[in-house]
Design a protein around this motif. Structure first.
Motif, PDB file in Angstrom:
ATOM      1  N   LYS A 228       0.830  -1.207   0.000  1.00  0.00           N
ATOM      2  CA  LYS A 228       0.000   0.000   0.000  1.00  0.00           C
ATOM      3  C   LYS A 228       0.863   1.255   0.000  1.00  0.00           C
ATOM      4  O   LYS A 228       0.603   2.212  -0.749  1.00  0.00           O
ATOM      5  CB  LYS A 228      -0.925  -0.014   1.221  1.00  0.00           C
ATOM      6  N   ILE A 229       1.900   1.271   0.824  1.00  0.00           N
ATOM      7  CA  ILE A 229       2.795   2.432   0.903  1.00  0.00           C
ATOM      8  C   ILE A 229       3.497   2.656  -0.437  1.00  0.00           C
ATOM      9  O   ILE A 229       3.586   3.788  -0.934  1.00  0.00           O
ATOM     10  CB  ILE A 229       3.830   2.241   2.030  1.00  0.00           C
ATOM     11  N   ALA A 230       3.999   1.573  -1.019  1.00  0.00           N
ATOM     12  CA  ALA A 230       4.703   1.683  -2.300  1.00  0.00           C
ATOM     13  C   ALA A 230       3.789   2.227  -3.387  1.00  0.00           C
ATOM     14  O   ALA A 230       4.188   3.078  -4.199  1.00  0.00           O
ATOM     15  CB  ALA A 230       5.263   0.323  -2.706  1.00  0.00           C
ATOM     16  N   ASN A 231       2.555   1.757  -3.413  1.00  0.00           N
ATOM     17  CA  ASN A 231       1.599   2.236  -4.423  1.00  0.00           C
ATOM     18  C   ASN A 231       1.236   3.701  -4.224  1.00  0.00           C
ATOM     19  O   ASN A 231       1.039   4.437  -5.195  1.00  0.00           O
ATOM     20  CB  ASN A 231       0.336   1.372  -4.393  1.00  0.00           C
ATOM     21  N   GLU A 232       1.165   4.138  -2.967  1.00  0.00           N
ATOM     22  CA  GLU A 232       0.869   5.546  -2.693  1.00  0.00           C
ATOM     23  C   GLU A 232       2.033   6.442  -3.104  1.00  0.00           C
ATOM     24  O   GLU A 232       1.829   7.534  -3.635  1.00  0.00           O
ATOM     25  CB  GLU A 232       0.564   5.732  -1.207  1.00  0.00           C
ATOM     26  N   ARG A 233       3.262   5.975  -2.859  1.00  0.00           N
ATOM     27  CA  ARG A 233       4.437   6.779  -3.188  1.00  0.00           C
ATOM     28  C   ARG A 233       4.700   6.817  -4.688  1.00  0.00           C
ATOM     29  O   ARG A 233       5.099   7.848  -5.225  1.00  0.00           O
ATOM     30  CB  ARG A 233       5.677   6.205  -2.481  1.00  0.00           C
ATOM     31  N   ARG A 234       4.535   5.663  -5.333  1.00  0.00           N
ATOM     32  CA  ARG A 234       4.853   5.580  -6.757  1.00  0.00           C
ATOM     33  C   ARG A 234       3.732   4.881  -7.517  1.00  0.00           C
ATOM     34  O   ARG A 234       3.865   3.715  -7.925  1.00  0.00           O
ATOM     35  CB  ARG A 234       6.177   4.833  -6.955  1.00  0.00           C
ATOM     36  N   PRO A 235       2.622   5.572  -7.749  1.00  0.00           N
ATOM     37  CA  PRO A 235       1.505   4.955  -8.472  1.00  0.00           C
ATOM     38  C   PRO A 235       1.838   4.621  -9.922  1.00  0.00           C
ATOM     39  O   PRO A 235       1.093   3.891 -10.577  1.00  0.00           O
ATOM     40  CB  PRO A 235       0.405   6.026  -8.380  1.00  0.00           C
ATOM     41  N   ASP A 236       2.959   5.151 -10.409  1.00  0.00           N
ATOM     42  CA  ASP A 236       3.376   4.850 -11.784  1.00  0.00           C
ATOM     43  C   ASP A 236       3.986   3.468 -11.934  1.00  0.00           C
ATOM     44  O   ASP A 236       4.153   2.973 -13.056  1.00  0.00           O
ATOM     45  CB  ASP A 236       4.406   5.887 -12.260  1.00  0.00           C
ATOM     46  N   LEU A 237       4.326   2.814 -10.805  1.00  0.00           N
ATOM     47  CA  LEU A 237       4.981   1.514 -10.844  1.00  0.00           C
ATOM     48  C   LEU A 237       3.982   0.379 -10.593  1.00  0.00           C
ATOM     49  O   LEU A 237       3.044   0.537  -9.804  1.00  0.00           O
ATOM     50  CB  LEU A 237       6.090   1.441  -9.800  1.00  0.00           C
TER      51      LEU A 237
END
Length: 335
Positions: A228-237
């Motif tokens: 969830k954190i990764a998706n919030e920080r980098r929604p392009d990935l």
């Protein structure tokens, strides 16, 4: 053509400047010389320049292959210091930086930080802790990244994944027990590393012993929060999970276990382990049972490419890691 052959080919098209603060070391000088002579990099040796030139000749090398930087050249040192402290966000002042630059490792990294080189390569005489500390102090961390980590590239005979025989895995070497914030940083860094090095479109699976809630427990919660954190920080990935390993790499298993749309499930080209226990064991299994060649560890999370090689590595392995670092540095310029 193997992954390393592809990387060597890319390196030759755009040789990068690699600075070696352990230039007097016999294995390091040989690896620097051979990769430079073969046209993969521009090797820069840092230290007592005259002593290094004598040592190079004694070992039978052509000194024209190298660039020699004298750590005692006060005029050049002062220029580096002024260029460094003029950069925004640098907290070291002239005197403190000058003292640290008496150490070739710090001198090399300051050169890199002010664009006099693209890569700092060390690890034979300096410890991993030395390299990481100097890198964090001089090169600095990438924005939004909270931890230094690593990935490895596995070339696995008989494996038919989304990138053929290749699979990127991490962290298997640096971060012992990452929390959810750190785990998210590792996943983001891994995506950026793979894209710069191999030009893949990253599909990153964060693995656990559960697939999307099929199990319960703190270990699973950590991975799910990290996604969830990764998706919030980098929604392009494309970062997804939590997945079991088979759900991440097998389309048939993913079709049964993953009951929602996913760009990653069944076709991951990057695997993020939940901790170093899993990472180290996983890589050893892939190597010993899967008969894979594993390249790395490739440090990630710094603003620029910093490489820490194994002290026991043979020259052939050191050369491979030098070339990998150079190609990654070239890729970071264009991404």
């Amino acid at each position: 053509m193997s992954v390393l052959e592809q990387i060597y080919k890319k390196a030759k098209l755009n040789p990068q400047r690699v600075v070696f603060p352990e230039a007097e070391n016999e294995k390091m000088m040989q690896a620097a010389y051979e990769t430079g002579k073969e046209g993969y990099i521009v090797p820069i040796l840092v230290g007592d320049a005259e002593a290094l030139k004598v040592l190079s000749k004694e070992r039978g090398y052509d000194n024209s292959v190298f660039q020699f930087i004298d750590i005692h050249n006060e005029e050049y040192k002062n220029k580096l210091i002024q260029d460094y402290v003029a950069q925004p966000g640098r907290f070291l002042k002239e005197k403190a930086l000058g003292r640290r630059m008496e150490n070739p490792l710090y001198f090399a990294m300051v050169m890199q930080a002010v664009n006099e080189a693209e890569v700092t390569f060390a690890g034979i005489n300096y410890t991993t802790e030395d390299v990481l500390m100097a890198g964090q102090m001089i090169i600095g961390m990438q924005p939004g990244i909270s931890t230094i980590s690593s990935i490895g590239l596995c070339d696995i005979p008989g494996f038919m994944g989304s990138e053929g025989n290749l699979l990127a895995v991490g962290d298997s070497a640096v971060c012992t027990n990452p929390n959810e914030e750190q785990l998210a940083s590792i996943a983001i860094s891994a995506c950026d590393t793979v894209k710069a090095l191999l030009e893949w479109e990253p599909r990153c699976a964060m693995v656990s012993y559960s697939t999307l809630g099929s199990g319960q427990g703190e270990l699973i919660d950590k991975v799910a929060k990290a996604v969830k954190i990764a998706n919030e920080r980098r929604p392009d990935l494309a970062i997804d999970g939590e997945f079991q390993f088979d759900s991440a790499i097998s389309p048939l298993v993913a079709e049964k276990k993953v009951k929602r749309q996913s760009k990653v499930a069944g076709k991951a080209n990057i695997i993020i382990w939940p901790d170093l226990n899993v990472g180290n064991i996983g890589v050893k299994i892939i190597q010993q049972i899967g008969h894979a060649n594993a390249y790395g560890p490739i440090l990630q999370g710094f603003n620029q490419v910093v490489c820490d090689c194994s002290r026991s590595a043979p020259v052939s392995e050191i050369k491979g890691n030098i070339v990998i670092s150079a190609v990654r540095a070239a890729g970071m310029k264009t991404n």
